[in-house]
Structures are given as C-alpha cells and as structure tokens.
Enzyme design. Structure first.
Site, PDB file in Angstrom:
ATOM      1  N   CYS A  23     -21.166  11.166   6.314  1.00 55.81           N
ATOM      2  CA  CYS A  23     -22.194  12.181   6.533  1.00 55.81           C
ATOM      3  C   CYS A  23     -23.335  11.927   5.561  1.00 55.81           C
ATOM      4  O   CYS A  23     -23.195  11.126   4.633  1.00 55.81           O
ATOM      5  CB  CYS A  23     -21.612  13.586   6.351  1.00 55.81           C
ATOM      6  SG  CYS A  23     -21.014  13.954   4.687  1.00 55.81           S
ATOM      7  N   HIS A  67     -22.957  23.035  -5.085  1.00 55.58           N
ATOM      8  CA  HIS A  67     -22.456  22.109  -6.097  1.00 55.58           C
ATOM      9  C   HIS A  67     -23.602  21.283  -6.660  1.00 55.58           C
ATOM     10  O   HIS A  67     -24.646  21.114  -6.025  1.00 55.58           O
ATOM     11  CB  HIS A  67     -21.399  21.178  -5.495  1.00 55.58           C
ATOM     12  CG  HIS A  67     -21.895  20.369  -4.338  1.00 55.58           C
ATOM     13  ND1 HIS A  67     -21.872  20.853  -3.044  1.00 55.58           N
ATOM     14  CD2 HIS A  67     -22.436  19.138  -4.254  1.00 55.58           C
ATOM     15  CE1 HIS A  67     -22.362  19.939  -2.223  1.00 55.58           C
ATOM     16  NE2 HIS A  67     -22.723  18.893  -2.927  1.00 55.58           N
TER      17      HIS A  67
END
Length: 706
Positions: A218, A66
């Site tokens: 994360c 992405h």
C-alpha cells in the site's frame, strides 16, 4: 527488563474526545505523564504532519494515528476506546478503537514492527471484540501486548514467575490451536499462515493442494499491507490453499524463495503501488487488484486465482513473462487518481535531470554570459586556462542533461502504468516527441500511449513457446513500433500543432492577460507545496525552457514559477519571527530552516506548517503566491535557470523588481496567516520544559513517516 510497549496508564477506555486532534492530544498526555514523550505540542505537530499525508482510519472502526518524532524517548502505544466514534477518514465511518503509536526519530524498525503487528492483530475479530468488551485498563494493555490479560493483575513480587508460567501456557495453547507446520501469527511477514498445515487437505484424496504466492503493498507500506496479508492467510487456511505472502512494506521486503514462486499455480497482486521486481512472477496466471480487495474479499480472490489457473495454457514455462490479465485495481480510486499517480511518477524521475542540467546551464551563463549558448563544442575546442571554455563545458553538459527531460518523463509515465516493459516504448515515444517538436505535451501523450499499449499486449494470451521471449524481444519490439507509428503519423503532428499554438498564444500574452497567467501559476505553485499541482506548473515551466532557443514568454513563466514557489516557506519563516507566540516551539524551530529552504526555492519547507494547520496556512500561501506571480509577469522578469532561488538572481531579468515581487508575496502571506491564526481564539499550549528536552532539528522540518 525491557519497558512494555503499553501499560495500564496508557489506556483510556472512556475516551471522550470528539475529533481526531482531541483524541491524539488526550492519549499523548498519557505518554507525557509516563515520561515517554518530552514535548507534547512538538509530538502532536509530528502526528498531525503524518495525518495530513494520508488518513489513518481503517475499516471496522479503527484509527491508528502514528509517527516518528524526536520528542519520543522509546517506542510507545496508547489506546483509547470511544463510545460515540471519532472520524479518522475511514470510508465506513468513525473509529471507536484508537491506537496512538509513537516511535523515536530514526527508530524505523521499532515503528514498523509495532504497526505491522498491530495491523495483523486488527484482522482478528476476537482481538477487536475483546478490546470493545474489556472493562479493565490493565487487561486491555496486556491483550494488546499479546499477553494473558490476567497477568496484569498478578502481584508484583510474583511477576517474574507469572510471566514465565504465561509463556509456557502460550506455547502449549499455540501448539494445541495451530495446525501442524503453521507459523505463529506475526512470526514472519513474508510467509502466510496457511502453509504446510493444509498440505494434503485440499481435495481430501491426497492430491497436491492449490498453491498461491501473493504480494501485498500500500502507499504507506504499513497497515493495509499487513492487513491484506493476514486476510489472505486466513482465507487460504479456511479453504485448504497453500499460500505464501510477500509484504512489500516500508521496512523493505524479504523476497519469496524462487522455488516457492516456481511451484505456485497462481499469483495474487494486492497493491496500490507498483509491485517491486514483478518479473519474478513471469508466466503465472495473475489476479491483479487493489490492496483493499484482499482485505474485504479474500475468498473471491482465491477463487479467481483458481479460475485463471484452470484457464491458463498447459505446460507454460516457469520463466515465461507475466500474463497481466488482472482487472483494474479495486481500491476505490477513479481514473483521475490513477492518472495523477502515473504523471507524478514521470515528473518525479524528471526533476533530478532538471535540477542537475538546469543548474549547470545557470553556472555556464554566470561564467560566460548568455552568448555561451553559441560556443562551439568543447569536444573540438577546450582551453584549460580559459573561463569561457569552462562555461561552455558546463552549459553543454547541462544541455545534454536537459535533452533527457521529455524522454525520461514519457518513459517513467509508461513505467508507472506498466512497470519495466513500459520503459522502452516510453523513451522511444519521448524521443520522437522531441524530434517532431511536440514538446512537453508530446512527452505526456507518448508516456500514456506507451503504457496503454504495453498493458494491452500483456493481456493477450500468447502461445507458450513465445512467452520466454516476450519481455526482452516481443513487448519492446511491438510496443515501440506501435508507439512510434502513432507519434510520427497519427497523434504526434496534432500535438505538435497544439504545442506550437500554445506557445504562440503565450507569446501573445501581454498586459492584464499575462498578469492573470501569473496569478494562476502562483496559485498552482502554492496549492500543495511540492505536490501534483505544484509539479504540473513546474514541469510546464521547465519544458518551456528546455529548448535550444526558449522564447521570452517561456523565460517569464519560469521566473514566475520559481518566485511563487519561494513564497510559502519564506512567509512561514517570517511569521514565526514576528509573531512567534502563535506557533509551537517546534514550528518556530522549523521556521529557522524555512528561511534557507525558501531562499533555495524548496516549497516543501512550508509543509510542516500546512500539515499542522492547513485551513489557515494553505490559503495564506496561495494568496501570496498569486501576488508574486502577478507582479513577476507585470515586471517582465525572465529566468533561464530552472532552479536555484536567490542564488541565480544574477541570471534574472530585472532582478531588483523580482526580489520586490517575492517580498510582496511573502508579506501578504505572512500578514494573512498571522491574521487567521490570531482570530482562532487559542494559543499553542506551552511545551513542558523537562530536563534533556530537545527541539526538532531545524534541518528536518517534517518528520519522516511510515
């Protein structure tokens, strides 16, 4: 009517690509054909740059490449299914389901919304199983959009009515399937699905359910953040636990209600980066693990939270400090990786002080000469009309900023290890390192010791009456005393001796030994282009000149580091100029910006090139950096400013030879990268020339990514 995120023509159920680059190109071609991407090669370069930062493979055979790109016209998702699997860097093997996500440049919320929603869907086995079994591209697209797969087959004339009927059916089905009070999937990113629907069901006797609050995060703030939240939600719902999850993703985060935190029996931190504002959870029994632990074994974490809550002293105040007794993050990272993260935290906070202070010192030298270092304090003597007074003012302000380098380094290393409680002992230890002349090495040691001491104190179970004063009195007092004792009495003196010995050894370097040091520094500066290795070399150099009277060798090291750091972007800029056909249109645009970035000593200007072709660009850059490092040492170049590039050349010893060293390294890197690219046997595909197509702005050489 809004354009669908994915349609049948963006689905390839028989993806034959063998590598992740081939897969991205195959799916991107579909985006180009659909009019959603204007420049195929430019977009693929942006995808590759994002992929180079961190692999996008997820457990369970998933790949989610992405990026945000100036070549994307609207948010788009393409899906491919591979029979043999494609390696996207996941630990459990190749991906068979590949989702290519594209968002226009600047479309942060669209980009993040697509990724977070998809990440949650991927945690549902029924979703991935359905995609693996689907035989119709239209139905697969509808499934990914969250619609009834049969809707794609409806006649175009009845599409509006069919969509309305589907909406009604979805609502009715959702009401039938969901427990009372349960939020539909994807409705909220900070509240778990196992909410009030489990109230009263925990123990079967009307007792209050066990309540947990959790935080997931994360490094990229996208996939694993939301996958961990979804996994915890589902496990909590299955076990009758009342849970609220705060996802601290790239789009920011919505804070949990303080009342919800106060009512919680325990806290789960599932994170690979520091939890923001963790003082809100002070005093709660805490399970502290890596984000992947929440994805892979959520039930174990819930059980551990129950156990720790049962062991916690009764009547602990809600405002008490956090009892961080959690086990080390179970994220697969070894101590070396965590150590690098802690050190990089300290260096990243130190660099702005280096830039501001160093450039002011350089300006002071430029206006008043090197003797300005002996000027009296401007607080006692300042004449508005004298250039010498202004030079002294700049030099002394810069010196004050430089005085913070080691304390800031130590303080934020400790902060990276233990969050805010680490700041006080870290800064104290860094200041002591300056006092005892332990220098840069002392700052590193002080930060690590401070962080370790605070973490040890946080693991101690203290009486309930003391918990309220732990974060503001007890932890700063005890940790500062311990760190001060260790730095003054135990480890400070040996480190100071080691620092002095290192300095004396460097002072004694001459001839071939100095040249070898220059080669090593040049290789380090060009290895990761602004990454940890680059920053270590840079911090070593700036630490050497951040003293009242830096040695001649320290000035040579600073000159070597800056010269080598300028080579990679200058080389890429030159290569795109002399052999433009070897580079994509986007790379040639980035090359224009690289001239300025390289001249300004911003090594990151070469990152777009390295991300797109690391095996050719990085070795080429390192070769040129090694040549420049060797030559600057051989030429005895010196530099008192820690930054500035060609703009501080007047402050460089033997400036003409210095420029020759930079030019030589640039020429070597340019020749090598051209040679390697010429031998690969392929040329960049021509970008489609569509009306309205624009290149990536030269001021943004690397796309921002989630």
């Amino acid at each position: 009517m809004n354009t669908p995120l994915i349609t049948a023509d963006l689905v390839d159920l028989d993806l034959t690509a063998g590598t992740k680059d081939e897969a991205a190109r195959a799916l991107a071609r579909r985006m180009v054909a659909a009019g959603r991407v204007t420049d195929l090669d430019g977009f693929l370069a942006d995808v590759a740059a994002r992929e180079a930062q961190m692999p996008t493979g997820l457990e369970g055979g998933i790949g989610i490449p992405h990026c945000r790109s100036a070549h994307v016209t609207r948010p788009t998702l393409a899906f491919g299914r591979s029979a043999r699997g494609i390696d996207f860097g996941a630990a459990d093997g190749p991906a068979t389901l590949v989702f290519l996500i594209a968002a226009p440049a600047g479309a942060d919320q669209d980009h993040l919304s697509i990724l977070s929603t998809l990440a949650r869907d991927l945690m549902r086995a029924e979703f991935t199983d359905a995609l693996r079994a689907e035989t119709s591209a239209a139905r697969a697209a509808a499934l990914i959009r969250g619609e009834d797969p049969q809707a794609e087959a409806a006649d175009a004339a009845d599409a509006a009515d069919a969509a309305a009927e589907d909406d009604v059916e979805d609502v009715e089905e959702g009401n039938a399937d969901e427990a009372p009070g349960e939020a539909p999937a994807g409705q909220s990113q900070d509240t778990g699905t196992a909410d009030s629907g489990t109230d009263g069901a925990a123990d079967g006797d009307g007792a209050e359910p066990f309540r947990i609050v959790a935080v997931t995060s994360c490094p990229t703030g996208i996939a694993h953040t939301y996958m961990a939240a979804e996994s915890l939600d589902r496990a909590a719902q299955a076990e009758g636990v009342h849970i609220h999850v705060e996802t601290q993703g790239s789009a920011g985060f919505e804070r949990l209600d303080p009342a919800v935190i106060a009512a919680a029996d325990a806290v789960i931190f599932a994170h690979d980066v520091e939890v923001r504002e963790r003082d809100r959870f002070a005093g709660k029994p805490t399970v502290d693990v890596g984000v992947k632990a929440a994805i892979n074994r959520p039930a174990e974490l819930l059980a551990e939270a129950r156990r720790r809550a049962a062991e916690a002293p009764a009547g602990a105040p809600a405002t008490a400090p956090m009892d961080r007794t959690g086990e080390p993050a179970d994220n697969g990272d070894g101590f070396g990786t965590r150590l690098r993260t802690w050190l990089m935290t300290g260096v990243s906070y130190m660099v702005p002080f280096v830039a501001a202070g160093g450039l002011m010192i350089a300006l002071g030298f430029a206006l008043g000469g090197y003797e300005i270092s002996d000027a009296p304090s401007v607080a006692d003597h300042f004449v508005w009309t004298e250039a010498h007074s202004w030079a002294a003012l700049l030099f002394q302000i810069g010196g004050a900023a430089f005085g913070f380098l080691i304390p800031v380094l130590a303080g934020y290393i400790a902060y990276g290890m233990a969050d805010r409680p680490g700041l006080v002992p870290g800064f104290v230890g860094g200041a002591i390192a300056i006092t005892i002349d332990a220098g840069f090495l002392g700052g590193l040691a002080a930060g690590l010791v401070a962080g370790a001491v605070v973490r040890a104190i946080q693991r101690v179970n203290v009486p309930a009456p003391l918990r309220g004063i732990m974060p503001v009195v007890v932890i700063p007092l005890i940790s500062s005393a311990i760190v001060g004792f260790l730095m003054f009495i135990v480890i400070g003196k040996p480190i100071a001796s080691a620092q002095s010995g290192l300095t004396d050894w460097l002072e004694g370097l001459s001839g071939s030994n100095a040249v070898l040091l220059g080669v090593l520094l040049g290789l380090m500066m060009c290895f990761d282009l602004g990454g940890p290795v680059n920053k270590v070399a840079y911090a070593f150099a700036t630490g050497g000149i951040a003293v009242a009277d830096p040695s001649d060798t320290s000035l040579k090291i600073m000159a070597t580091v800056m010269a080598a750091g300028m080579v990679p972007p200058l080389a890429m800029a030159l290569a795109t100029t002399v052999r433009g056909k070897l580079f994509t249109k986007t790379e040639k645009e980035n090359g224009k910006a690289a001239w300025v970035l390289g001249a300004s000593f911003i090594s990151e200007g070469a990152i777009p090139f390295a991300a797109a072709d690391p095996l050719r660009v990085i070795p080429s850059a390192m070769a040129g950096g090694a040549v420049t490092g060797a030559l600057t040492m051989a030429f005895d170049n010196t530099l008192r400013a820690p930054h500035g590039g060609v703009f501080v050349v007047p402050l460089i010893g033997s400036p003409f030879l210095y420029l020759i060293a930079i030019a030589a390294g640039t020429a070597v890197s340019t020749a090598l990268v051209i040679l390697l690219k010429s031998r690969r046997g392929t040329k960049p595909a021509a970008a489609p020339e569509a009306a309205g197509t624009t290149a990536t702005p030269a001021t943004a050489p690397a796309p921002a990514s989630a």
